[in-house]
Design a protein around this motif. Structure first.
Motif, PDB file in Angstrom:
ATOM      1  N   SER A   3       0.816  -1.209   0.000  1.00 38.62           N
ATOM      2  CA  SER A   3       0.000   0.000   0.000  1.00 38.62           C
ATOM      3  C   SER A   3       0.854   1.265   0.000  1.00 38.62           C
ATOM      4  O   SER A   3       0.421   2.305  -0.493  1.00 38.62           O
ATOM      5  N   SER A   4       2.077   1.171   0.539  1.00 41.38           N
ATOM      6  CA  SER A   4       2.966   2.336   0.519  1.00 41.38           C
ATOM      7  C   SER A   4       3.276   2.749  -0.909  1.00 41.38           C
ATOM      8  O   SER A   4       3.288   3.929  -1.233  1.00 41.38           O
ATOM      9  N   PHE A   5       3.521   1.747  -1.774  1.00 40.58           N
ATOM     10  CA  PHE A   5       3.808   2.080  -3.166  1.00 40.58           C
ATOM     11  C   PHE A   5       2.574   2.673  -3.837  1.00 40.58           C
ATOM     12  O   PHE A   5       2.682   3.651  -4.587  1.00 40.58           O
ATOM     13  N   ALA A   6       1.413   2.120  -3.554  1.00 40.25           N
ATOM     14  CA  ALA A   6       0.174   2.645  -4.144  1.00 40.25           C
ATOM     15  C   ALA A   6      -0.047   4.089  -3.704  1.00 40.25           C
ATOM     16  O   ALA A   6      -0.429   4.945  -4.510  1.00 40.25           O
ATOM     17  N   GLN A   7       0.212   4.364  -2.429  1.00 46.16           N
ATOM     18  CA  GLN A   7       0.073   5.722  -1.922  1.00 46.16           C
ATOM     19  C   GLN A   7       1.103   6.633  -2.589  1.00 46.16           C
ATOM     20  O   GLN A   7       0.782   7.762  -2.985  1.00 46.16           O
ATOM     21  N   TRP A   8       2.344   6.149  -2.726  1.00 44.36           N
ATOM     22  CA  TRP A   8       3.404   6.922  -3.374  1.00 44.36           C
ATOM     23  C   TRP A   8       3.006   7.258  -4.816  1.00 44.36           C
ATOM     24  O   TRP A   8       3.159   8.398  -5.258  1.00 44.36           O
ATOM     25  N   LEU A  11       0.223   9.923  -4.821  1.00 46.72           N
ATOM     26  CA  LEU A  11       0.755  11.238  -4.476  1.00 46.72           C
ATOM     27  C   LEU A  11       1.599  11.813  -5.605  1.00 46.72           C
ATOM     28  O   LEU A  11       1.534  13.018  -5.895  1.00 46.72           O
ATOM     29  N   THR A  12       2.378  10.967  -6.254  1.00 46.24           N
ATOM     30  CA  THR A  12       3.217  11.413  -7.363  1.00 46.24           C
ATOM     31  C   THR A  12       2.369  11.918  -8.520  1.00 46.24           C
ATOM     32  O   THR A  12       2.651  12.976  -9.104  1.00 46.24           O
ATOM     33  N   ASP A  13       1.317  11.181  -8.860  1.00 49.95           N
ATOM     34  CA  ASP A  13       0.418  11.612  -9.935  1.00 49.95           C
ATOM     35  C   ASP A  13      -0.258  12.937  -9.602  1.00 49.95           C
ATOM     36  O   ASP A  13      -0.341  13.835 -10.438  1.00 49.95           O
ATOM     37  N   LEU A  43       7.181   9.567   3.010  1.00 46.47           N
ATOM     38  CA  LEU A  43       6.871   8.229   2.518  1.00 46.47           C
ATOM     39  C   LEU A  43       8.113   7.562   1.933  1.00 46.47           C
ATOM     40  O   LEU A  43       8.336   6.364   2.140  1.00 46.47           O
ATOM     41  N   ASN A  44       8.945   8.317   1.231  1.00 48.02           N
ATOM     42  CA  ASN A  44      10.192   7.764   0.695  1.00 48.02           C
ATOM     43  C   ASN A  44      11.091   7.261   1.814  1.00 48.02           C
ATOM     44  O   ASN A  44      11.672   6.183   1.717  1.00 48.02           O
ATOM     45  N   ARG A  45      11.202   8.045   2.892  1.00 51.00           N
ATOM     46  CA  ARG A  45      12.010   7.613   4.042  1.00 51.00           C
ATOM     47  C   ARG A  45      11.453   6.332   4.654  1.00 51.00           C
ATOM     48  O   ARG A  45      12.196   5.403   4.967  1.00 51.00           O
ATOM     49  N   GLU A  46      10.136   6.276   4.802  1.00 47.20           N
ATOM     50  CA  GLU A  46       9.496   5.085   5.367  1.00 47.20           C
ATOM     51  C   GLU A  46       9.752   3.856   4.494  1.00 47.20           C
ATOM     52  O   GLU A  46      10.040   2.774   5.009  1.00 47.20           O
ATOM     53  N   MET A  47       9.631   4.026   3.183  1.00 48.18           N
ATOM     54  CA  MET A  47       9.833   2.893   2.279  1.00 48.18           C
ATOM     55  C   MET A  47      11.292   2.452   2.292  1.00 48.18           C
ATOM     56  O   MET A  47      11.582   1.258   2.240  1.00 48.18           O
ATOM     57  N   GLN A  48      12.226   3.393   2.377  1.00 43.99           N
ATOM     58  CA  GLN A  48      13.642   3.040   2.452  1.00 43.99           C
ATOM     59  C   GLN A  48      13.943   2.287   3.735  1.00 43.99           C
ATOM     60  O   GLN A  48      14.675   1.297   3.728  1.00 43.99           O
ATOM     61  N   GLN A  49      13.384   2.741   4.842  1.00 50.12           N
ATOM     62  CA  GLN A  49      13.627   2.063   6.115  1.00 50.12           C
ATOM     63  C   GLN A  49      13.023   0.668   6.110  1.00 50.12           C
ATOM     64  O   GLN A  49      13.603  -0.261   6.683  1.00 50.12           O
ATOM     65  N   ALA A  50      11.894   0.487   5.446  1.00 50.88           N
ATOM     66  CA  ALA A  50      11.270  -0.831   5.361  1.00 50.88           C
ATOM     67  C   ALA A  50      12.089  -1.756   4.467  1.00 50.88           C
ATOM     68  O   ALA A  50      12.175  -2.961   4.713  1.00 50.88           O
TER      69      ALA A  50
END
Length: 55
Positions: A3-8, A11-13, A43-50
């Motif tokens: 879901s993080s990628f879907a949210q990313w 938001l990007t769009d 969100l980028n920081r969260e995804m990197q940490q994950a």
């Protein structure tokens, strides 16, 4: 992909559309552009940490 990628992606769009409006001279979207930019950075920081958790 989670879901993080879907949210990313969403938001990007949205940010891309707002940038077009801003580029066209619509200053009313400036605050939203800044807000979404911050959200994307977070969100980028969260995804990197994950992806690369600290040991």
């Amino acid at each position: 992909m989670g879901s993080s990628f879907a949210q990313w992606a969403h938001l990007t769009d949205t940010l891309a559309k707002l940038f077009l409006q801003l580029h066209s001279g619509d200053e009313s979207v400036r605050a939203e552009v800044l807000k979404l930019s911050r959200k994307l950075q977070e969100l980028n920081r969260e995804m990197q940490q994950a992806s690369f958790p600290r040991a």
